[in-house]
Design an enzyme around this catalytic site. Sequence first.
Site, PDB file in Angstrom:
ATOM      1  N   LEU A  37       0.767  -1.085   0.050  1.00  0.00           N
ATOM      2  CA  LEU A  37      -0.154  -0.092  -0.045  1.00  0.00           C
ATOM      3  C   LEU A  37       0.830   1.329  -0.197  1.00  0.00           C
ATOM      4  O   LEU A  37       2.065   1.233   0.668  1.00  0.00           O
ATOM      5  CB  LEU A  37      -1.163   0.112   1.162  1.00  0.00           C
ATOM      6  CG  LEU A  37      -2.144  -0.933   1.176  1.00  0.00           C
ATOM      7  CD1 LEU A  37      -2.798  -0.750   2.377  1.00  0.00           C
ATOM      8  CD2 LEU A  37      -3.120  -0.532  -0.044  1.00  0.00           C
ATOM      9  N   ASP A  38       0.623   2.190  -0.802  1.00  0.00           N
ATOM     10  CA  ASP A  38       1.427   3.344  -0.910  1.00  0.00           C
ATOM     11  C   ASP A  38       1.339   3.966   0.423  1.00  0.00           C
ATOM     12  O   ASP A  38       0.175   3.812   1.259  1.00  0.00           O
ATOM     13  CB  ASP A  38       0.889   4.313  -1.954  1.00  0.00           C
ATOM     14  CG  ASP A  38       1.124   3.869  -3.438  1.00  0.00           C
ATOM     15  OD1 ASP A  38       2.063   3.029  -3.470  1.00  0.00           O
ATOM     16  OD2 ASP A  38       0.275   4.248  -4.229  1.00  0.00           O
ATOM     17  N   PRO A  39       2.214   4.930   0.811  1.00  0.00           N
ATOM     18  CA  PRO A  39       2.226   5.521   1.998  1.00  0.00           C
ATOM     19  C   PRO A  39       0.976   6.525   2.498  1.00  0.00           C
ATOM     20  O   PRO A  39       0.656   6.728   3.598  1.00  0.00           O
ATOM     21  CB  PRO A  39       3.564   6.630   2.184  1.00  0.00           C
ATOM     22  CG  PRO A  39       4.430   5.994   1.127  1.00  0.00           C
ATOM     23  CD  PRO A  39       3.429   5.059   0.116  1.00  0.00           C
ATOM     24  N   VAL A  41      -2.068   5.801   1.423  1.00  0.00           N
ATOM     25  CA  VAL A  41      -3.232   5.092   1.397  1.00  0.00           C
ATOM     26  C   VAL A  41      -3.296   4.287   2.667  1.00  0.00           C
ATOM     27  O   VAL A  41      -2.434   3.836   3.096  1.00  0.00           O
ATOM     28  CB  VAL A  41      -3.217   3.914   0.207  1.00  0.00           C
ATOM     29  CG1 VAL A  41      -4.596   3.229   0.309  1.00  0.00           C
ATOM     30  CG2 VAL A  41      -2.959   4.834  -0.933  1.00  0.00           C
TER      31      VAL A  41
END
Length: 299
Positions: A37-39, A41
């Site tokens: 997961l992107d930071p 998100v």
Amino acid sequence: MDGIIPLYKERGMTSFDCVSRLRRILQTKKIGHSGTLDPAVDGVLPICVGSATKVVDYLMQSGKQYQGELLIGEATTTEDLEGEIIAAQPVTAAIPAERIQEEMDKMTGEITQIPPMYSAVKVKGKRLYEYARAGETVERPVRHVTIERFALLGTDYDDQTKQQRVRFKVDCTKGTYVRTLVVDLAKNLGYPGTMSWLTRLKSGGFTLDQTLSLSDIQDAVATGTIQHYFYPLDYALKDYPAMELSADQWKAVQNGGWLKSDEVKPAGDSIVLKYQQAVKALYHRDHQYYKPTKMFSVK
């Protein structure tokens, strides 16, 4: 410690940050996550501990569900609000909800995507975001993903900023870049766009209401109740049929032996093999035999 913990990943942390913190909290190095997961998100991030790290790939195969918001009227380098604005265009009048949903419907089914430059995909041994930060561009691999549902939850038009916000929910297969999906939606509507926020609601068969935060896990370790929150390894394999082995069959499977197709009940393309109720292996059918796909334990 063995099993799967559905973690709630907070915004501002990388998936690797979460794994590092959990290694310290749980005092074990054998930890992996299923699906970066992107930071920016937040949401569901299944964490595998101990022998459960062997089922990471199977957790990742399950579908994912997200809820988020698209900002129509400006585009950024990263396709989210973390990047620099590279394009802007006023939305002079509100885009009707019916028109937005119509474009969403066109984007369901199997689609192709090109990963954004600011992503963790590796090309020639380097992650794309490393090229992007160095000001370099490289040819990116095309991905084939399936959008099972792309639904409009609501939309708001701001007459002052001349921008429109679109709230959405999407069900998709692994590997889908939701940032790219919604930016493409804005393009199809005739405007630049960027994802303003995103939450993963479902992953690996877990939903947001099943998750524990890092502080929850730390408290459970302190009170000695952490084992109550682990899901067993077979949770990742629950969509496969399962068979209990006899003692003789288990001896053969321990050595990677094949099983005759008429020995396996229920029949299927793949089957989970258990001995004394514990998951031992995943086998697949190959003509008249079932052969090992993955061994989880030989003890």
